[in-house]
Motif scaffolding. Structure first.
Motif, mmCIF file in Angstrom:
data_model
loop_
_atom_site.group_PDB
_atom_site.id
_atom_site.type_symbol
_atom_site.label_atom_id
_atom_site.label_comp_id
_atom_site.label_asym_id
_atom_site.label_seq_id
_atom_site.Cartn_x
_atom_site.Cartn_y
_atom_site.Cartn_z
ATOM 1 N N GLU A 1 -60.604 37.988 -17.117
ATOM 2 C CA GLU A 1 -59.381 37.999 -16.307
ATOM 3 C C GLU A 1 -59.700 37.735 -14.839
ATOM 4 O O GLU A 1 -58.997 36.969 -14.159
ATOM 5 C CB GLU A 1 -58.668 39.340 -16.470
ATOM 6 N N GLU A 2 -60.785 38.405 -14.321
ATOM 7 C CA GLU A 2 -61.173 38.170 -12.938
ATOM 8 C C GLU A 2 -61.541 36.702 -12.716
ATOM 9 O O GLU A 2 -61.142 36.087 -11.717
ATOM 10 C CB GLU A 2 -62.350 39.071 -12.573
ATOM 11 N N LEU A 3 -62.270 36.183 -13.641
ATOM 12 C CA LEU A 3 -62.669 34.784 -13.514
ATOM 13 C C LEU A 3 -61.467 33.851 -13.612
ATOM 14 O O LEU A 3 -61.433 32.794 -12.966
ATOM 15 C CB LEU A 3 -63.686 34.436 -14.605
ATOM 16 N N THR A 4 -60.459 34.272 -14.394
ATOM 17 C CA THR A 4 -59.246 33.451 -14.513
ATOM 18 C C THR A 4 -58.526 33.362 -13.171
ATOM 19 O O THR A 4 -58.080 32.283 -12.743
ATOM 20 C CB THR A 4 -58.314 34.042 -15.584
ATOM 21 N N VAL A 5 -58.394 34.557 -12.467
ATOM 22 C CA VAL A 5 -57.762 34.575 -11.136
ATOM 23 C C VAL A 5 -58.554 33.716 -10.165
ATOM 24 O O VAL A 5 -57.990 32.912 -9.388
ATOM 25 C CB VAL A 5 -57.646 36.022 -10.622
ATOM 26 N N ALA A 6 -59.886 33.915 -10.190
ATOM 27 C CA ALA A 6 -60.730 33.122 -9.295
ATOM 28 C C ALA A 6 -60.604 31.633 -9.600
ATOM 29 O O ALA A 6 -60.590 30.784 -8.690
ATOM 30 C CB ALA A 6 -62.181 33.566 -9.412
ATOM 31 N N LEU A 7 -60.484 31.333 -10.863
ATOM 32 C CA LEU A 7 -60.346 29.939 -11.256
ATOM 33 C C LEU A 7 -59.044 29.344 -10.713
ATOM 34 O O LEU A 7 -59.025 28.202 -10.232
ATOM 35 C CB LEU A 7 -60.394 29.833 -12.787
ATOM 36 N N LEU A 8 -57.961 30.123 -10.807
ATOM 37 C CA LEU A 8 -56.691 29.643 -10.263
ATOM 38 C C LEU A 8 -56.788 29.370 -8.765
ATOM 39 O O LEU A 8 -56.277 28.362 -8.249
ATOM 40 C CB LEU A 8 -55.575 30.659 -10.556
ATOM 41 N N LYS A 9 -57.452 30.309 -8.048
ATOM 42 C CA LYS A 9 -57.627 30.132 -6.610
ATOM 43 C C LYS A 9 -58.441 28.881 -6.312
ATOM 44 O O LYS A 9 -58.112 28.086 -5.417
ATOM 45 C CB LYS A 9 -58.296 31.365 -6.030
ATOM 46 N N LEU A 10 -59.494 28.712 -7.083
ATOM 47 C CA LEU A 10 -60.336 27.532 -6.882
ATOM 48 C C LEU A 10 -59.568 26.258 -7.200
ATOM 49 O O LEU A 10 -59.758 25.220 -6.545
ATOM 50 C CB LEU A 10 -61.586 27.630 -7.763
ATOM 51 N N GLN A 11 -58.683 26.344 -8.183
ATOM 52 C CA GLN A 11 -57.893 25.167 -8.513
ATOM 53 C C GLN A 11 -56.952 24.800 -7.356
ATOM 54 O O GLN A 11 -56.757 23.620 -7.057
ATOM 55 C CB GLN A 11 -57.084 25.427 -9.795
ATOM 56 N N GLU A 12 -56.355 25.851 -6.692
ATOM 57 C CA GLU A 12 -55.495 25.587 -5.542
ATOM 58 C C GLU A 12 -56.297 24.950 -4.411
ATOM 59 O O GLU A 12 -55.854 23.978 -3.775
ATOM 60 C CB GLU A 12 -54.850 26.886 -5.068
ATOM 61 N N GLU A 13 -57.488 25.534 -4.132
ATOM 62 C CA GLU A 13 -58.334 24.967 -3.087
ATOM 63 C C GLU A 13 -58.734 23.535 -3.421
ATOM 64 O O GLU A 13 -58.782 22.662 -2.537
ATOM 65 C CB GLU A 13 -59.569 25.841 -2.901
ATOM 66 N N LEU A 14 -58.997 23.355 -4.694
ATOM 67 C CA LEU A 14 -59.373 22.004 -5.128
ATOM 68 C C LEU A 14 -58.225 21.036 -4.884
ATOM 69 O O LEU A 14 -58.431 19.899 -4.415
ATOM 70 C CB LEU A 14 -59.747 22.024 -6.612
ATOM 71 N N HIS A 15 -56.993 21.495 -5.153
ATOM 72 C CA HIS A 15 -55.825 20.635 -4.933
ATOM 73 C C HIS A 15 -55.679 20.288 -3.448
ATOM 74 O O HIS A 15 -55.411 19.125 -3.088
ATOM 75 C CB HIS A 15 -54.567 21.349 -5.445
ATOM 76 N N GLU A 16 -55.862 21.305 -2.577
ATOM 77 C CA GLU A 16 -55.775 21.058 -1.141
ATOM 78 C C GLU A 16 -56.838 20.071 -0.685
ATOM 79 O O GLU A 16 -56.573 19.156 0.108
ATOM 80 C CB GLU A 16 -55.918 22.375 -0.379
ATOM 81 N N GLU A 17 -58.052 20.267 -1.149
ATOM 82 C CA GLU A 17 -59.138 19.372 -0.775
ATOM 83 C C GLU A 17 -58.881 17.958 -1.272
ATOM 84 O O GLU A 17 -59.221 16.977 -0.606
ATOM 85 C CB GLU A 17 -60.475 19.893 -1.319
ATOM 86 N N GLU A 18 -58.287 17.865 -2.468
ATOM 87 C CA GLU A 18 -57.975 16.537 -2.990
ATOM 88 C C GLU A 18 -56.949 15.835 -2.091
ATOM 89 O O GLU A 18 -57.063 14.626 -1.838
ATOM 90 C CB GLU A 18 -57.437 16.653 -4.425
ATOM 91 N N GLU A 19 -55.921 16.612 -1.619
ATOM 92 C CA GLU A 19 -54.938 16.016 -0.709
ATOM 93 C C GLU A 19 -55.605 15.578 0.598
ATOM 94 O O GLU A 19 -55.330 14.501 1.135
ATOM 95 C CB GLU A 19 -53.827 17.036 -0.409
ATOM 96 N N ARG A 20 -56.499 16.425 1.099
ATOM 97 C CA ARG A 20 -57.219 16.094 2.336
ATOM 98 C C ARG A 20 -58.079 14.845 2.137
ATOM 99 O O ARG A 20 -58.164 13.982 3.015
ATOM 100 C CB ARG A 20 -58.079 17.277 2.750
ATOM 101 N N VAL A 21 -58.678 14.765 0.955
ATOM 102 C CA VAL A 21 -59.499 13.589 0.642
ATOM 103 C C VAL A 21 -58.645 12.335 0.643
ATOM 104 O O VAL A 21 -59.059 11.264 1.132
ATOM 105 C CB VAL A 21 -60.209 13.778 -0.713
ATOM 106 N N LYS A 22 -57.403 12.463 0.138
ATOM 107 C CA LYS A 22 -56.512 11.306 0.125
ATOM 108 C C LYS A 22 -56.194 10.854 1.560
ATOM 109 O O LYS A 22 -56.204 9.655 1.876
ATOM 110 C CB LYS A 22 -55.226 11.659 -0.614
ATOM 111 N N ILE A 23 -55.896 11.848 2.437
ATOM 112 C CA ILE A 23 -55.577 11.514 3.837
ATOM 113 C C ILE A 23 -56.773 10.853 4.513
ATOM 114 O O ILE A 23 -56.650 9.823 5.198
ATOM 115 C CB ILE A 23 -55.142 12.777 4.602
ATOM 116 N N LEU A 24 -57.944 11.472 4.356
ATOM 117 C CA LEU A 24 -59.147 10.917 4.985
ATOM 118 C C LEU A 24 -59.481 9.545 4.427
ATOM 119 O O LEU A 24 -59.982 8.673 5.148
ATOM 120 C CB LEU A 24 -60.323 11.879 4.790
ATOM 121 N N THR A 25 -59.197 9.386 3.150
ATOM 122 C CA THR A 25 -59.462 8.077 2.541
ATOM 123 C C THR A 25 -58.578 7.008 3.165
ATOM 124 O O THR A 25 -59.033 5.894 3.464
ATOM 125 C CB THR A 25 -59.214 8.150 1.017
ATOM 126 N N ALA A 26 -57.271 7.364 3.381
ATOM 127 C CA ALA A 26 -56.358 6.397 4.027
ATOM 128 C C ALA A 26 -56.834 6.075 5.451
ATOM 129 O O ALA A 26 -56.821 4.910 5.892
ATOM 130 C CB ALA A 26 -54.936 6.964 4.039
#
Length: 617
Positions: free
Chosen positions: A514-539
């Motif tokens: 369960e703890e790892l599941t919560v951490a995984l969700l958080k990491l997924q959100e961070e991953l999503h933010e980083e992916e958006e940032r990567v898109k901006i930097l790529t442009a």
């Protein structure tokens, strides 16, 4: 010590090398011991007969082309014969080797193969079917499995080992199960062929390949008819070796039921029954009542006395004068043969004595039958002839058939413990023969008698097990089992402790999950933010990259202009150097003329003129 035999041979031309395998079975009964005859006869009439005995002329060029061009897949082999492409499937193999090609049943399971080995008294463990050996079989079965191994496998040595492929073929023969042998052979072909790039030059299954080629191509044009391969035949020395070693000779030789029925059917086949060489057969029943004599065609026989009365003495029989001398001779012959048959209950099924088929023997307890009915049976009674018979004649035949059936059942029932199974089958076959001659439809009766014999055989088997029962062995096994139960109980207790610990571990692991599941969700959100940032930097990077491309293009343009300026500067520098050289010359002249005023004056003018030209330049 005998020299080791070579496992390969070469064709006369030396171009083709082939393995010593795919033999022809040795089935010549006349030159071997009689113990091997039953299985030889069975192999001759089995569905594998053609595959066992076919001996074609094997042309080296044909099998070499087939071997070199074969391309294997799971369900077929593609190859060439005389340059033409063909596809070999299990169906083609079955057709070429005259094997069953439809209505296939499942292949025997490992359990069924173990049962088969147990039924033929295999004298070792059957738990590992891949390690079955002929040395644990009686000599007859050793010959049987050696034949199947040499004929159907690609082995050129180690014939004592009985592989599962051979066991399955043997099971299909013993228990009359139709299996797809073509599929089994196709797998063996592909195994020997292997990959085309890594294929051995040694040819296997040359005999079967030639048979298949003859089946696919009715007319083969052969360039070198002298370049042929040898057809190997199962060695006759095998029988002398088996008789010499005589392994497991104390084990009873038992034929499976299907083989016994096949052999008995062959020995009493309609072709023998209806053969012209079979003489007139007399079936006789003596009784206190009056009987009449008739032919099987319904026509009354003209006799001096229609009735035949017997007082219990064979010498007092009357009514024989009405028969022709030939029929009297046949009747007396059959009568003596029936007596000999009754004294020889172990005679093989369908055995003929003096050309007369064995009939049903009388009871062993009676020296002379109390009731007999005499009929002279000419050729076999046809169903159509029964319709033209007189009612009383037809009734006589029915009565005779009924008596034969009742006597057979009585003997099988009363003497079941004294007769062996083979003897019972012999008696039944004799009765069936007599019923056939009487024109009786004994199909239902035969099925019931066969079932009775089978049940009696099963009963005897249970009786033998019952007699061999040993309570002490059971008690020992019981005590041993009690100890085993105690050990198992301890193991169960230990297992329960381990299970409890495992459950606790499972709870903690679930919390961590369960703890790892919560951490995984958080990491997924961070991953999503980083992916958006990567898109901006790529442009942004794309824009800078485009600007860089423009700057590089401008730089290349300036480089070209710089090159042009360099060339212009070089030209101007060359002009300057030329003018400088002229000045130096003028200076030199001026120094020379400085001593003279005139020269100076002239030089001054020239100098002034030169300086004005230089300034203009």
């Amino acid at each position: 010590m005998a020299p080791k035999q070579s496992t390969t041979c070469s064709s006369p031309s030396g171009r083709v090398e082939y393995a010593v395998t795919n033999h022809v079975a040795f089935l010549d009964k006349e030159s071997v011991h009689a113990d091997f005859h039953p299985l030889m006869d069975f192999l001759k009439i089995s569905p594998l007969s053609y595959a066992l005995t076919a001996s074609p002329t094997i042309y080296a060029e044909i099998v070499q082309e087939m071997w070199n061009t074969a391309c294997c897949s799971v369900s077929q082999i593609k190859l060439k014969i005389k340059g033409k492409s063909y596809v070999i499937t299990p169906s083609v193999i079955n057709e070429a080797l005259h094997l069953p090609n439809s209505c296939f049943e499942n292949l025997p399971s490992d359990e069924e193969l173990s049962i088969m080995l147990y039924s033929i008294k295999y004298a070792s463990k059957t738990s590992q079917l891949g390690q079955i050996s002929r040395k644990y079989l009686r000599k007859e079965w050793s010959y049987f499995f050696d034949t199947l191994t040499r004929v159907f496998t690609g082995k050129s040595g180690g014939f004592d080992a009985i592989i599962k492929f051979v066991q399955k073929i043997a099971y299909s023969l013993m228990y009359n199960r139709t299996i797809d042998i073509g599929s089994l052979l196709l797998y063996e072909f592909c195994f020997k062929l292997g990959e085309m790039g890594k294929r051995s030059k040694v040819i296997y299954y040359a005999r079967f390949l030639m048979i298949i080629a003859n089946h696919l191509c009715k007319e083969l044009s052969i360039k070198d008819k002298d370049d042929t391969l040898q057809v190997f035949v199962q060695s006759k020395m095998l029988f002398s070796l088996l008789l010499k070693n005589n392994n497991n000779d104390k084990v009873q030789f038992v034929l499976p039921k299907h083989i016994r029925l096949q052999l008995s059917t062959r020995s009493a086949s309609p072709s023998q029954i209806n053969s012209p060489s079979v003489p007139v057969v007399e079936v006789k029943i003596e009784s206190q009542c009056e009987t009449k004599t008739s032919s099987v065609y319904g026509k009354r026989k003209k006799t001096d006395s229609d009735a035949t009365i017997v007082d219990g003495d064979e010498g007092n029989e009357t009514g024989m004068e009405g028969y022709s001398p030939q029929k009297k001779n046949n009747a007396s012959t059959v009568k003596s043969e029936l007596r000999r048959i009754s004294e020889d209950p172990e005679m093989p099924p369908g055995f003929l004595k003096n050309g007369v088929s064995a009939g049903l023997p009388s009871s062993m307890e009676e020296g002379k039958p109390k009731s007999e009915l005499r009929f002279v049976l000419e050729p076999t009674v046809e169903p159509s002839s029964l319709e033209t018979m007189l009612p009383e004649d037809r009734q006589h035949l029915v009565n005779a058939a009924s008596v034969l059936k009742s006597r057979l059942v009585a003997r099988l029932t009363n003497e079941a413990n004294n007769l062996s199974t083979d003897c019972k089958i012999t008696l039944a076959n004799r009765c069936y023969y007599a019923l056939h001659e009487l024109g009786d439809d004994y199909t239902l009766f035969r099925s019931k008698v066969d079932k009775l014999i089978e049940q009696q055989e099963e009963l005897e088997s249970f009786l033998r097990e019952k007699e061999s029962w040993n309570d002490m062995v059971i008690m020992d096994r019981y005590d041993e089992q009690v100890m085993n139960v105690s050990d198992v109980t301890k193991k169960v207790s230990n297992a329960e402790d381990k299970l409890s610990k495992a459950k606790t571990n499972v709870g903690s692991i679930k919390c961590k999950r369960e703890e790892l599941t919560v951490a995984l969700l958080k990491l997924q959100e961070e991953l999503h933010e980083e992916e958006e940032r990567v898109k901006i930097l790529t442009a942004e990077w794309d824009r800078y990259k485009e600007a860089q491309s423009d700057a590089e293009a401008e730089l290349r343009k300036l480089d070209r202009e710089k090159e042009k300026a360099r060339v212009a500067f070089k030209a101007i520098n060359d002009q300057y150097n030329t003018a400088k050289e002229k000045c130096e010359k003028l200076y030199n002249k001026l120094l020379q003329l400085s001593r003279s005023d005139k020269i100076i004056a002239a030089t001054g003018e020239e100098l002034a003129t030169g300086e004005s030209e230089r300034d203009s330049t």
